[in-house]
Enzyme design. Sequence first.
Site: not given
Ligand SMILES: Nc1ncnc2c1ncn2[C@@H]1O[C@H](COP(=O)(O)OP(=O)(O)OP(=O)(O)O)[C@@H](O)[C@H]1O
Ligand SMILES: [Mg+2]
Length: 253
Positions: A187, A204
């Site tokens: 992804d 992610d």
């Molecule tokens: N370890 C981290 N440190 C800082 N920011 C983070 C971290 N993990 C996630 N984020 C923030 O949170 C957002 C969402 O996290 P992630 O992509 O893992 O989840 P998701 O459920 O797939 O969300 P999305 O649908 O937005 O992709 C990321 O785009 C980032 O901005």
């Molecule tokens: Mg994400």
Amino acid sequence: MSSIAPMRPALAWPRDEPYEDHPRGTLKSGKEAEIFLVERRFASGPRLLAHKRYRPRYPVKDQLRNEGFSNSTVYRGDSIYKAGWFLRTRDKRAVMGGTRYGHELAGRLWPMQEWTMLRRAWEAGASVPYPVEQTDHGLLMEFIGDDSQAAPKLGQARLTPAELTSAWDQLVENLRALTIAGLVHADLSVYNLLWWEGRLIVIDLPQAVEFTTNSDAYDLLHRDVTNVGEWFTRRGADVDVEALYADLLALAW
Ligand SMILES: Nc1ncnc2c1ncn2[C@@H]1O[C@H](COP(=O)(O)OP(=O)(O)OP(=O)(O)O)[C@@H](O)[C@H]1O
Ligand SMILES: [Mg+2]
């Protein structure tokens, strides 16, 4: 086998040190999960953690609100990523068939899958947040950012031409590390990459797949490199996506 340049600063995580956790609010509300900021206070000083928590699939009344989640929830329906999951036949059928039981099971498996993949990526030397621990419906990891701000996503960061080149080089090194470890992110986009102090961080990973257990892994890898490659090309970087793909394929064998 090729060698991998160090991509990640060494991180000394406090071990066996008592701590107290202090919630610092919601960081981001994603599709299926929400990211909460947690300050873990060790005697040696505070560390910021990102707590990724998956929303319950079938919440009972007020459960989402009580557990601090915002309301909307969208679930990925794509069974392509689940093909490599090791499950009993009956469970596999339920997960793939999308029964209520299957949805509930998958809801519990996504965070476990993300934990496993994040650890494997970390152990492979990839630049990912340090995996701290599993929680009931999610995982705690190193927060990328500082006290005043979270790291921007690559797609939103303002990069100089030199930084753009460095970001691509780091991306290539990360993809090589993941490929050598047998993993495909699956992804990959500039929204699942963070940019912080000149460093690229891959995040992610719940849908990551293995070459050995998922027959779509090669296609997913191609999609990954094409996705991010197009973004770099649009920004004027001179990148060769097909050459990178060929290079990675050679490492995957
Ligand atoms: N370890 C981290 N440190 C800082 N920011 C983070 C971290 N993990 C996630 N984020 C923030 O949170 C957002 C969402 O996290 P992630 O992509 O893992 O989840 P998701 O459920 O797939 O969300 P999305 O649908 O937005 O992709 C990321 O785009 C980032 O901005
Ligand atoms: Mg994400």
